[in-house]
Design an enzyme around this catalytic site. Structure first.
Site: not given
Length: 325
Positions: A303, A70, A134, A242, A73
């Site tokens: 992906h 975290e 986000h 999806h 990032h």
């Protein structure tokens, strides 16, 4: 300025990949506070004072690897924000008559909003709407940076055909479709529904009778959304939606690529059409692999990255079709 924008594009891609990695390793709440981690702005201080950290957040056991994921990032996202601030300041004082002004300002606003969304992701305990926003915000920043890069590039299309500009509306629709598919993927991931269906090409069991769209696209109340708050039927519906979105995206982009390749005079447009289909093919393979191999982290992260690349290809294609020769 162009080199600075190029650097920011690379940073934005890294931030998107790191964000996906943090999400997939369940590190979204690796640091339960913001902007620091367990009460410390410097992560090294947290690791030296684990006992203090545990006392401050007794409900969140300290897991070093998640906290690292975290914080790394956040560090890269902060660096990106700083570079975008520099780009905005340089654009204000640039003497180039064709220097974009609105786009750097939009980027500055977006990256500040991204910071707020990052904070709400933590303080609202992974509220799915915020997590998806986000993700979309990150893709928006990347897209705007790439558009700025194109604006700073002397751009002429050899052998341009005015008829091709009429096909630009189809490429813009492609951007809308791909963005919608990215949003569906973000919603599926934010609600931990990526493995709601473990069979391919259809879901296991009586899936058709269990579809629940009203539940799938609502936000149930929960104190903490980590690991999801929806029942299985809702998550399965997200996953199926999806998948159908992927089929729609594949069909439309394939048709668009064939149409452009057959109509284009410019070699650039033909090459972009081939590139679009190639990236799309890789993305479909990665999506299928996520299901068949039960969501390997490396595949799932790729992906996300390839989705970003596909969006950039479409932006380049639309810009090329609309740009005057």
């Amino acid at each position: 300025m162009k080199k600075l924008v190029g650097l920011s594009i690379l940073l934005a891609l890294v931030v998107i990949v790191l964000g996906a990695y943090a999400r997939l390793t369940d590190a979204g709440l690796g640091c339960p506070d913001w902007p620091g981690c367990y009460g410390h702005l410097n992560f090294a201080d947290t690791t030296k004072n684990i006992d203090v950290a545990q006392q401050a957040f007794p409900d969140r056991p300290f897991e070093k690897h998640k906290a690292w994921n975290e914080m790394i990032h956040r560090y890269f996202a902060s660096a990106l924000g700083l570079v975008i601030l520099v780009i905005f300041i340089k654009s204000l004082f640039s003497r180039r008559y064709n220097m974009p002004k609105k786009l750097p300002f939009f980027l500055l606003v977006m990256v500040c909003f991204q910071g707020a969304l990052g904070m709400w992701t933590v303080t609202l305990n992974l509220l799915p709407v915020v997590v998806m926003a986000h993700l979309l915000g990150g893709f928006t920043v990347l897209s705007a940076l790439f558009l700025l890069y194109l604006r700073l590039t002397p751009y002429r299309i050899p052998g341009g055909d005015p008829r091709m500009r009429r096909l630009g509306k189809y490429s813009l629709l492609a951007i809308v479709i791909v963005t919608g598919q990215i949003a569906l993927g973000g919603w599926t991931s934010a609600n931990y529904a990526a493995l709601a269906c473990t069979e391919f090409p259809v879901c296991e069991g009586d899936w058709l009778q269990n579809l629940n769209f009203s539940g799938a696209f609502s936000v149930p109340y929960a104190e903490n959304y980590e690991f999801g708050a929806h029942p299985y039927e809702d998550r399965m519906t997200m996953h199926i939606t999806h998948r159908f979105g992927a089929v729609l995206t594949f069909c439309y982009l394939s048709w668009l690529a064939i149409r452009l390749y057959a109509s284009a005079v410019s070699r650039l447009i033909k090459n972009l059409s081939v590139l679009m289909v190639s990236v799309l093919g890789v993305q479909i393979i990665l999506g299928v692999s996520n299901v068949v191999f039960s969501l390997p982290i490396a595949v799932a992260v790729m992906h996300n990255a390839v989705a970003a690349l596909l969006l950039l290809v479409l932006i380049s294609l639309s810009y090329t079709l609309y740009r005057k020769t």
